[in-house]
Write a protein that holds these residues in place. Structure first.
Motif, PDB file in Angstrom:
ATOM      1  N   SER B  46     -39.476 -33.057  11.135  1.00 54.35           N
ATOM      2  CA  SER B  46     -39.721 -33.926   9.989  1.00 54.35           C
ATOM      3  C   SER B  46     -41.011 -34.691  10.200  1.00 54.35           C
ATOM      4  CB  SER B  46     -38.547 -34.890   9.807  1.00 54.35           C
ATOM      5  OG  SER B  46     -38.547 -35.881  10.804  1.00 54.35           O
ATOM      6  N   SER B 362     -35.902 -30.841   8.080  1.00 55.65           N
ATOM      7  CA  SER B 362     -35.711 -30.791   9.533  1.00 55.65           C
ATOM      8  C   SER B 362     -34.257 -30.565   9.897  1.00 55.65           C
ATOM      9  CB  SER B 362     -36.191 -32.096  10.172  1.00 55.65           C
ATOM     10  OG  SER B 362     -35.356 -33.176   9.775  1.00 55.65           O
ATOM     11  N   LEU B 364     -31.725 -32.473   9.718  1.00 51.74           N
ATOM     12  CA  LEU B 364     -30.864 -33.598  10.097  1.00 51.74           C
ATOM     13  C   LEU B 364     -29.801 -33.791   9.022  1.00 51.74           C
ATOM     14  CD1 LEU B 364     -32.945 -36.505  11.725  1.00 51.74           C
ATOM     15  CD2 LEU B 364     -30.936 -35.375  12.626  1.00 51.74           C
ATOM     16  N   ALA B 435     -30.075 -39.685  12.983  1.00 49.63           N
ATOM     17  CA  ALA B 435     -30.576 -39.238  14.284  1.00 49.63           C
ATOM     18  C   ALA B 435     -29.600 -39.638  15.388  1.00 49.63           C
ATOM     19  CB  ALA B 435     -31.959 -39.830  14.554  1.00 49.63           C
ATOM     20  N   LEU B 437     -26.478 -40.001  15.144  1.00 45.93           N
ATOM     21  CA  LEU B 437     -25.227 -39.251  15.019  1.00 45.93           C
ATOM     22  C   LEU B 437     -25.437 -37.779  15.285  1.00 45.93           C
ATOM     23  CD1 LEU B 437     -23.753 -40.837  11.741  1.00 45.93           C
ATOM     24  CD2 LEU B 437     -22.860 -41.105  14.066  1.00 45.93           C
ATOM     25  N   SER B 438     -26.692 -37.409  15.489  1.00 47.56           N
ATOM     26  CA  SER B 438     -27.030 -35.999  15.616  1.00 47.56           C
ATOM     27  C   SER B 438     -26.358 -35.398  16.830  1.00 47.56           C
ATOM     28  CB  SER B 438     -28.552 -35.862  15.728  1.00 47.56           C
ATOM     29  OG  SER B 438     -28.921 -34.694  16.387  1.00 47.56           O
ATOM     30  N   LYS B 439     -25.710 -34.251  16.618  1.00 47.58           N
ATOM     31  CA  LYS B 439     -25.068 -33.578  17.747  1.00 47.58           C
ATOM     32  C   LYS B 439     -25.575 -32.159  17.861  1.00 47.58           C
ATOM     33  CE  LYS B 439     -22.250 -36.797  19.063  1.00 47.58           C
ATOM     34  NZ  LYS B 439     -22.628 -37.579  20.233  1.00 47.58           N
ATOM     35  N   ARG B 440     -26.839 -31.922  17.315  1.00 51.20           N
ATOM     36  CA  ARG B 440     -27.348 -30.572  17.411  1.00 51.20           C
ATOM     37  C   ARG B 440     -27.523 -30.199  18.858  1.00 51.20           C
ATOM     38  NH1 ARG B 440     -32.580 -29.897  15.341  1.00 51.20           N
ATOM     39  NH2 ARG B 440     -32.925 -32.087  15.666  1.00 51.20           N
TER      40      ARG B 440
END
Lengths: 301, 443
Positions: B46, B362, B364, B435, B437-440
Motif C-alpha cells: 500500500s 495491499s 489488508l 495492520a 490485527l493482521s495475521k497474514r
C-alpha cells in the motif's frame, strides 16, 4: 457472543529509539517533523493498546506532553475494586539514566501515575563505589557512559520489541551512539527489532550492516570513550558492558542479516527490506504493526 | 507510459535539455512511474495517498510565513500535539527541502499515490548550485507525463526570481505564479495555503484537466444550512467571493440548501463533491429543520464546516452533534476562512477514500469485502445507521473503517459493543487496527 473489547496489542510494551540524525534535515525532516514522526508512532502504538518505554525524561519540546495527553485518552480505566481485575499498568514508562532526576515535581508524578511511571535506572553494582570515592571530568564521563548502558539493558529487558528510527551517529556520551546500543542489546537478547531507514542516521548504518554493505568509517565511535574506559576498567580483556568494540557490533548486524530480523520480528524478508527503504511514515507504521501483531501473547510483558 | 521517442519529442518542444530527458526516460523504466503502470508497481504494497514537498529557503523570514501557512493547512501546525488533536492534522506527509533531495525525482514522486511539489522562489532558492534545479526539472518533466497524478506548483516572491528560474535548463515551460496574485500582502500566505489545499484536492479527485461545471470530479458544492433568511446573504457572498477568484470559480460553488429540494440525495450520493456549511446563528439550534439537517449530516457522515455566528456571551449546552465539526468565525468578514476549512474537510474525505482503496490493493482488506467508511470519528448514531444498512446475513467480510488515531477509552468500547450487537462479525477499525490485527503469514 460479545467480542473482546481489548485493543489488539494490549499487554505488549514497545521501546522506540527515535531521534533526528545528522542527515534528517537533508531528507526533508527538520526537528519538528521528527517530533511529528514520534507522535505518529506513539499514537499508532498506544491506540492499539501497546505500552511504551522511554529511556529519557520529559523534554522541553512538548513531545512527551503530547504523548502523555494521548496516552491518557487510551489508558484503560482503573477498576473500582480488585474483583473487576488487576490494575492496568501505566501505558507510559520512563526510565531515567543516572544521574538524571525527574523534571516533573513529585506531586505531578503522583497525579499522572495512572498513565505514567518514572523510575531511575541507577548505576551497575560494580561502579557504585566510584560515585563516593572519586570526582573529576573523566570519572563523571565514565559513570555516565556506564549508566547509559545499564539503562539500556533495563529498557531492553522491559520491552517486548524495539523500533529504531534515525539517531545521531556522533556526539553520544555512551560507549556507542544510543540507537546503535539499544538495537545491539535488543539483538543480543533476541528481541524483535524493527529498523526504519527514512530518517537516515545510525539506523541507516545498521541497515547497511544488515544488507552487507561496506562499513562507514567512524561507525559506533563516540569521542575518546576508549581512553576513559581504560582508566577505570579492570585489567584483562573487557567483556560485557565494559567492552567497546564497534567492530563486534557491526559484525553482529552483518551476521544477523535480514534473515535474522525475519526470525524475530514477524515480517518476511520483503517486508523488512521495504521497512528499511520506505519513504512513507504511514507505511512504516503499518509494517511495524503487522510485525508486532505476530509477537506471541506469551512474549508480552 | 510514453515511449522514449514520445518523451524526447515532448521534451524538445518544451525546451527541456537532453540530459534531463534521458534522466526522465531512465526514471520511467523504473516500476511505478506514471499512472499507467500503477497497477504493476511496488508489488501490491500500500502507498500513502499524498505527499507534499516544499522547497524554500529556511533562512528567509518572509518565506517562513508561507511555510507556516502550508504546514498549518496540511498538518495543523508545527507543535507536537497537533497530530493527535482531533482533525487538526490531515495525516499528510510533508517534507521540506532547501537542497536536492537524496532520492531521484521520479521514484521519489511515484513512491506515493500523488505528490504535490511546492516551490517558493526567493533570493536564495534555488541556490547557485544546480542540484535542486536539475531535480525540479526532472520533476517538471515527470509531472507533464503523469496524467494529473502529480503537480508542481511554483510561486515566486518576486517576478525576477520566477524569470531566473525559467532560464534554468528544463524549466522553460514551467508555469510560475507570482505571489502578488494572491491578494494583499497580509493574506497571501493564507491564500497560498488555500491554493495548495485546492491542488491537493484536485490530485486526489483524479482531475486530469479542469473541466467547467458541476459534473467533473474535482467540483465541490457547499450547501449552506441556516435558519430562515440568515443564510441567503452568506450563500450569495460566498458564491460571489468564489466567482471572483480565477482558480476557484471552475471548481467551487455555494448554494442555499433550502433552494435545492434534492440536497439530501446530492449529499448522500455525491459526498465526494459536496459538503455542508452550518451557519449557526442565535436561533439555529432551536429550528426544527436545522436540527434535522445537522442530525442527518451526522448520521450520513457528511463532511461539514460550522460557521459560528452567535453573538451571545453565554449559551446552554447543545443537544446537536456538532463536536466533530471544525468551526470558524468570520468577525472580519473573511469568507475565505470558510472555504479553507471546507477544502480541508473535502480533502480529508478524499484522502481516506484513497487510503481505503490502497488497503484493498495491499489486501489488508479482502478485495470483495463490504466496506463502509467515515472520514472522521463516527458518532454512535452514525454507527448505528451504518450497521443497519449492512446485509443481515453476510456472505462477504464486512468492515466499518475510520481514520487514525483510534477512538479513545470509553468511545472505543462503546463503539465496538454497538457494532458487535447490531452487525455481528463486522470489523470496526482504523488502518492501524487492521495492520495490528493482521495475521497474514509473514515468513
Amino acid at each position: 457472543m460479545t467480542r473482546a473489547l481489548t485493543r489488539p496489542l494490549s499487554g505488549l510494551r514497545v521501546g522506540i529509539s527515535i531521534s533526528g540524525s545528522e542527515d534528517s534535515d537533508g531528507r526533508g525532516f527538520p526537528a519538528w517533523q521528527v517530533n511529528r514522526v514520534t507522535m505518529q508512532f506513539a499514537a499508532a502504538l498506544l491506540g492499539q493498546g501497546a505500552g511504551m518505554v522511554f529511556g529519557h525524561d520529559w523534554r522541553d519540546d512538548g513531545v512527551m506532553e503530547a504523548v502523555h495527553d494521548f496516552a491518557m485518552r487510551m489508558q484503560a480505566p482503573v477498576a473500582r475494586n480488585k474483583q473487576e481485575g488487576p490494575v492496568p499498568a501505566p501505558l507510559l514508562q520512563n526510565l531515567l539514566p543516572w544521574p538524571d532526576t525527574p523534571k516533573l515535581a513529585p506531586g505531578e508524578i503522583k497525579r499522572l501515575a495512572a498513565t505514567l511511571s518514572i523510575k531511575r535506572a541507577g548505576l551497575p553494582d560494580d561502579v557504585a563505589g566510584l560515585v563516593v570515592g572519586r570526582s573529576g571530568k573523566d570519572v563523571k564521563a565514565y559513570l555516565r557512559a556506564r549508566a547509559l548502558t545499564h539503562l539500556r539493558n533495563q529498557l531492553v529487558a522491559q520491552t517486548g520489541a524495539r523500533i529504531c528510527i534515525g539517531g545521531r551517529t556522533r556526539g553520544s556520551r555512551g560507549r556507542y551512539p544510543g540507537v546503535i546500543e539499544e538495537a545491539y542489546l535488543s539483538v543480543q537478547t533476541g528481541r524483535p527489532l524493527f529498523l526504519i531507514g527514512l530518517l537516515g542516521g545510525a539506523t541507516r548504518q545498521l541497515i547497511d550492516a544488515v544488507d552487507g554493505k561496506p562499513r562507514p568509517s567512524g561507525f559506533g565511535k563516540t569521542g575518546d570513550i576508549d581512553r576513559i574506559y581504560g582508566l577505570f576498567d579492570k585489567p584483562g580483556r573487557p567483556e560485557g558492558d565494559v567492552e567497546i568494540s564497534p567492530d563486534r557490533v557491526w559484525s553482529r548486524f552483518v551476521s544477523l542479516g535480514v534473515a535474522g530480523l525475519v526470525e524475530q520480528n514477524g515480517l518476511n524478508d520483503r517486508e523488512n527490506i521495504e521497512l528499511h527503504r520506505t519513504p512513507s511514515v504511514e507505511r512504516a507504521i503499518e509494517l511495524v504493526l503487522m510485525g508486532l501483531a505476530k509477537i506471541p501473547k506469551l512474549s508480552r510483558t | 507510459m510514453l515511449s522514449a521517442a514520445a518523451v524526447h519529442s515532448i521534451g524538445s518542444r518544451a525546451g527541456i535539455g537532453q540530459d534531463v530527458i534521458d534522466h526522465h526516460i531512465a526514471g520511467q523504466l523504473m516500476p511505478g512511474t506514471g499512472r499507467g503502470s500503477e497497477a504493476n508497481s511496488i508489488e501490491m504494497t500500500s502507498r500513502a495517498p499524498l505527499r507534499v514537498v516544499l522547497f524554500r529557503d529556511p533562512n528567509d523570514t518572509t518565506v517562513a510565513k508561507y511555510e507556516n501557512a502550508v504546514v498549518r493547512a496540511f498538518q495543523g501546525g508545527k507543535e507536537p500535539g497537533a497530530y493527535v488533536a482531533s482533525g487538526a492534522d490531515l495525516g499528510v506527509q510533508l517534507q521540506l527541502f532547501f537542497n536536492t533531495p537524496p532520492e531521484e525525482a521520479v521514484p521519489y514522486m511515484d513512491a506515493f499515490c500523488h505528490t504535490l511539489v511546492l516551490v517558493v522562489l526567493s533570493a536564495n532558492l534555488p541556490p547557485c548550485a544546480r542540484g535542486p534545479a536539475n531535480w525540479l526539472a526532472v520533476c517538471h518533466a515527470h509531472e507533464s507525463v503523469s496524467d494529473g497524478r502529480h503537480k508542481l506548483l511554483v510561486l515566486a516572491m518576486e517576478k525576477r526570481f520566477g524569470d531566473g528560474f525559467q532560464r534554468l535548463p528544463g524549466l522553460r515551460s514551467c508555469q510560475i505564479d507570482p505571489v502578488e496574485r494572491y491578494g494583499e500582502d497580509a493574506i497571501r500566505p493564507g491564500m497560498v495555503a488555500l491554493r495548495a489545499l485546492h491542488e491537493a484536492r484536485l490530485l486526489l479527485a483524479g482531475t486530469g484537466t479542469g473541466k467547467a461545471g458541476a459534473t467533473h470530479s474535482g467540483f465541490l458544492r457547499l450547501f449552506i444550512s441556516h435558519a430562515k433568511m440568515d443564510g441567503l446573504p452568506l450563500a450569495q457572498a460566498l458564491k460571489h467571493q468564489i466567482q471572483s477568484t480565477r482558480w476557484l470559480q471552475t471548481f467551487y460553488d455555494a448554494e442555499d440548501l433550502t433552494k435545492n429540494p434534492g440536497w439530501r440525495r446530492e449529499l448522500k450520493f455525491g459526498v465526494k463533491n459536496s459538503l455542508i456549511i452550518i451557519l449557526r446563528t442565535e436561533v439555529y439550534d432551536d429550528r426544527y429543520w436545522c436540527q434535522q439537517e445537522v442530525r442527518w449530516a451526522d448520521e450520513y457522515a457528511v463532511p461539514a464546516v460550522l460557521v459560528e455566528a452567535r453573538t451571545g456571551l453565554d449559551h446552554p449546552a447543545s443537544t446537536l452533534p456538532l463536536d466533530r465539526i471544525p468551526t470558524v468565525r468570520i468577525p472580519d468578514g473573511n469568507l475565505m476562512r470558510i472555504l479553507y476549512l471546507a477544502l480541508r474537510e473535502g480533502l480529508k474525505y478524499l484522502l481516506f477514500n484513497r487510503r481505503v482503496a490502497e488497503l484493498r490493493r495491499s489486501r489488508l482488506v479482502p478485495a470483495n469485502a463490504v466496506i463502509r467508511t467515515f472520514s472522521f470519528h463516527p458518532s454512535m448514531a452514525a454507527l448505528l445507521r451504518i450497521c443497519r444498512t449492512l446485509p443481515a446475513k453476510p456472505k462477504r467480510r464486512r468492515y466499518i473503517l475510520y481514520p487514525d488515531p483510534v477512538l479513545g477509552t470509553g468511545a472505543y468500547e462503546a463503539a465496538m459493543a454497538l457494532v458487535d450487537r447490531e452487525a455481528p462479525e463486522t470489523i470496526l477499525a482504523t488502518p492501524s487496527t487492521l495492520a495490528a490485527l493482521s495475521k497474514r503469514p509473514g515468513k
